[in-house]
Design a protein around this motif. Structure first.
Motif, mmCIF file in Angstrom:
data_model
loop_
_atom_site.group_PDB
_atom_site.id
_atom_site.type_symbol
_atom_site.label_atom_id
_atom_site.label_comp_id
_atom_site.label_asym_id
_atom_site.label_seq_id
_atom_site.Cartn_x
_atom_site.Cartn_y
_atom_site.Cartn_z
ATOM 1 N N GLY A 1 -4.111 -5.208 -1.141
ATOM 2 C CA GLY A 1 -4.966 -4.359 -0.314
ATOM 3 C C GLY A 1 -5.295 -4.956 1.040
ATOM 4 N N ARG B 1 -9.650 -1.197 0.095
ATOM 5 C CA ARG B 1 -10.386 -1.952 -0.932
ATOM 6 C C ARG B 1 -11.281 -1.032 -1.768
ATOM 7 N NH1 ARG B 1 -10.448 -7.656 -0.633
ATOM 8 N NH2 ARG B 1 -9.361 -8.398 1.209
ATOM 9 N N ALA C 1 -3.641 -0.935 -9.640
ATOM 10 C CA ALA C 1 -4.704 -1.375 -8.731
ATOM 11 C C ALA C 1 -4.731 -2.895 -8.601
ATOM 12 C CB ALA C 1 -6.063 -0.864 -9.214
ATOM 13 N N LEU D 1 -9.077 0.876 -4.178
ATOM 14 C CA LEU D 1 -8.682 0.063 -5.329
ATOM 15 C C LEU D 1 -9.824 -0.063 -6.333
ATOM 16 C CD1 LEU D 1 -6.612 -2.699 -3.526
ATOM 17 C CD2 LEU D 1 -5.732 -0.768 -4.858
ATOM 18 N N ASP E 1 -9.929 3.156 -8.178
ATOM 19 C CA ASP E 1 -8.841 3.175 -9.160
ATOM 20 C C ASP E 1 -9.240 2.442 -10.432
ATOM 21 O OD1 ASP E 1 -7.044 4.632 -7.627
ATOM 22 O OD2 ASP E 1 -5.830 2.901 -7.044
ATOM 23 N N THR F 1 0.834 -1.202 0.000
ATOM 24 C CA THR F 1 0.000 0.000 0.000
ATOM 25 C C THR F 1 0.871 1.255 0.000
ATOM 26 O OG1 THR F 1 -0.211 -0.171 2.404
ATOM 27 C CG2 THR F 1 -1.999 -1.085 1.078
ATOM 28 N N HIS G 1 1.905 1.704 -3.544
ATOM 29 C CA HIS G 1 0.703 2.128 -4.253
ATOM 30 C C HIS G 1 0.452 3.618 -4.026
ATOM 31 C CE1 HIS G 1 -3.295 1.445 -6.109
ATOM 32 N NE2 HIS G 1 -3.587 2.514 -5.379
ATOM 33 N N THR H 1 -1.763 -4.447 -6.460
ATOM 34 C CA THR H 1 -1.583 -3.975 -5.088
ATOM 35 C C THR H 1 -2.234 -4.918 -4.099
ATOM 36 O OG1 THR H 1 -1.485 -1.668 -5.785
ATOM 37 C CG2 THR H 1 -2.060 -2.081 -3.487
#
Length: 123
Positions: free
Chosen positions: A112, A66, A107, A69, A72, A6, A9, A110
């Motif tokens: 999450g 979440r 996204a 994401l 994204d 994260t 990200h 990553t």
């Protein structure tokens, strides 16, 4: 296993968000039309919800990772399809498509799943 933490990200969020806001200058896009306004809008939205995400680089930390994401994926998908949705694909489409794929890729790569930054480290 997904390669981006994260924290990574978050760094990419702000980097890509700024690139999107600057896209009309970088790619010589017309800011009086959707071709230039779309990346600016996507970039500003991305920067705003990044500031409000519960991760290491969030300022307000209201949105779960979440949800971030999913946002994204949504805004990157809109960016990707924007040349055809807003009918400027005959003039330019590659920057929008590439930046959209980049956003979706980040996204999807990553991880999450992590503890909240507000919780103390596990002992």
């Amino acid at each position: 296993m997904k390669p981006f933490s994260t924290r990574v990200h978050g760094i990419l969020d702000y980097t890509i968000g700024i690139l999107l806001v600057l896209a009309p200058v970088v790619f010589d896009l017309d800011t009086n039309t959707a071709e230039g306004r779309t990346p600016i809008l996507v970039g500003v939205l991305s920067l705003l919800y990044s500031l409000m995400t519960d991760y290491e680089l969030g300022l307000v930390r209201l949105l779960p990772m979440r949800l971030h994401l999913m946002l994204d994926l949504l805004v990157s998908g809109i960016l990707f399809f924007s040349p055809w949705l807003f009918r400027f694909n005959e003039r330019i489409w590659l920057p929008h498509a590439l930046l959209g794929v980049l956003g979706m890729g980040v996204a999807l790569m990553t991880d999450g799943n992590r503890r909240s930054v507000a919780q103390p480290p596990a002992s």
